[in-house]
Design a protein around this motif. Structure first.
Motif, mmCIF file in Angstrom:
data_model
loop_
_atom_site.group_PDB
_atom_site.id
_atom_site.type_symbol
_atom_site.label_atom_id
_atom_site.label_comp_id
_atom_site.label_asym_id
_atom_site.label_seq_id
_atom_site.Cartn_x
_atom_site.Cartn_y
_atom_site.Cartn_z
ATOM 1 N N GLN A 39 1.043 -1.415 -0.060
ATOM 2 C CA GLN A 39 -0.123 -0.441 0.135
ATOM 3 C C GLN A 39 0.818 1.341 0.268
ATOM 4 N N ILE A 40 1.926 1.211 0.756
ATOM 5 C CA ILE A 40 2.535 2.255 0.473
ATOM 6 C C ILE A 40 3.639 2.402 -0.502
ATOM 7 N N LEU A 41 4.009 1.413 -1.023
ATOM 8 C CA LEU A 41 4.504 1.197 -2.605
ATOM 9 C C LEU A 41 3.496 1.704 -3.556
ATOM 10 N N GLU A 42 2.445 1.291 -3.892
ATOM 11 C CA GLU A 42 1.290 2.127 -4.333
ATOM 12 C C GLU A 42 1.043 3.908 -4.149
ATOM 13 N N ALA A 43 0.321 4.197 -2.979
ATOM 14 C CA ALA A 43 1.181 5.389 -3.013
ATOM 15 C C ALA A 43 2.698 6.105 -3.562
ATOM 16 N N GLU A 44 3.377 5.584 -2.963
ATOM 17 C CA GLU A 44 4.576 6.715 -3.405
ATOM 18 C C GLU A 44 5.044 6.544 -5.259
ATOM 19 N N ASN A 123 -1.902 3.333 -13.727
ATOM 20 C CA ASN A 123 -2.883 2.323 -13.604
ATOM 21 C C ASN A 123 -2.821 0.746 -13.911
ATOM 22 N N GLN A 124 -1.585 0.529 -14.584
ATOM 23 C CA GLN A 124 -1.505 -0.986 -14.921
ATOM 24 C C GLN A 124 -1.470 -0.984 -13.738
ATOM 25 N N GLN A 125 0.116 -0.562 -13.346
ATOM 26 C CA GLN A 125 0.764 -1.365 -11.788
ATOM 27 C C GLN A 125 -0.075 -1.179 -10.561
ATOM 28 N N GLN A 126 -1.215 -0.305 -10.244
ATOM 29 C CA GLN A 126 -2.334 0.151 -9.270
ATOM 30 C C GLN A 126 -2.837 -1.445 -9.152
ATOM 31 N N LYS A 127 -3.426 -2.127 -10.322
ATOM 32 C CA LYS A 127 -3.914 -3.391 -10.650
ATOM 33 C C LYS A 127 -2.867 -4.237 -10.567
ATOM 34 N N ILE A 133 -2.502 -7.095 -3.201
ATOM 35 C CA ILE A 133 -2.825 -7.611 -2.278
ATOM 36 C C ILE A 133 -4.240 -8.297 -2.102
ATOM 37 N N LYS A 134 -4.798 -8.818 -2.735
ATOM 38 C CA LYS A 134 -6.491 -9.682 -2.438
ATOM 39 C C LYS A 134 -5.515 -10.658 -2.101
ATOM 40 N N HIS A 135 -4.582 -11.051 -3.385
ATOM 41 C CA HIS A 135 -4.292 -12.652 -2.674
ATOM 42 C C HIS A 135 -3.566 -12.879 -1.787
ATOM 43 N N GLU A 139 -4.454 -15.449 1.555
ATOM 44 C CA GLU A 139 -3.527 -16.010 2.617
ATOM 45 C C GLU A 139 -3.357 -15.378 3.975
ATOM 46 N N LEU A 140 -4.087 -14.446 3.906
ATOM 47 C CA LEU A 140 -3.903 -13.852 5.436
ATOM 48 C C LEU A 140 -5.172 -14.863 6.250
#
Length: 170
Positions: A39-44, A123-127, A133-135, A139-140
């Motif tokens: 999530q931090i990576l996405e924001a950055e 946009n693709q990287q965000q997807k 994260i969903k996967h 697993e969590l």
């Protein structure tokens, strides 16, 4: 002398049970840390539009070890050696697997993510980040179930297996 050996054997099997329980308890925590890092990576990437090594440095400062050190090592390797990101990612992912409580499922999810990292537009990287994260969410849930089901049992079985084997041998 026989009793000392028996006590040492029981102590060893008990410690093995506690070690298994510790890994079961750490797995959900490590998955949460990796989700936080993504999530931090996405924001950055999206909002700060930092290059990946700088984003990895930010993550390394904000996320505890072993996840933080994983991103620090990847950043250092990219900065000093200018290697292929996918190769560096996989190399340090193998090291992360030995130092963390991740299972093979998490390793495969993160390997797939590493193949796509830095290959697409924002946009693709965000997807891809959201998919990863969903996967990891799936697993969590599995890790929490295993922790709830097997953590106490692993501790007890370590002790009981040691006692059972000692009683068989005496």
């Amino acid at each position: 002398m026989q009793w000392i050996g028996a006590l040492l054997f029981i102590g060893t099997t008990t410690l093995a049970g506690f070690d298994i329980s510790k890994r079961l308890n750490e797995r959900p925590k490590h998955i949460r840390h990796m989700k936080n890092a993504l999530q931090i990576l996405e924001a950055e990437i999206l909002y700060s539009q930092l290059p990946l090594p700088d984003a990895f440095a930010t993550i390394a400062k904000q996320v505890p070890d072993p996840i933080g050190s994983f991103f620090k090592h990847v950043k250092d390797s990219l900065a000093y050696h200018n290697n292929n990101l996918s190769q560096v990612w996989n190399w340090y992912l193998e090291e992360l697997m030995t130092s963390s409580a991740f299972d093979t499922n998490e390793a495969e999810i993160l390997k797939q993510f590493g193949r796509t990292l830095g290959q697409h537009d924002f946009n693709q990287q965000q997807k891809h980040i959201h998919l990863t994260i969903k996967h990891l969410d799936r697993e969590l849930d599995d890790a929490r179930d295993n922790q709830y089901k097997y953590s106490k049992m692993a501790k007890s079985l370590g002790l009981l297996c040691g006692l059972f084997i000692v009683l068989l041998l005496i």
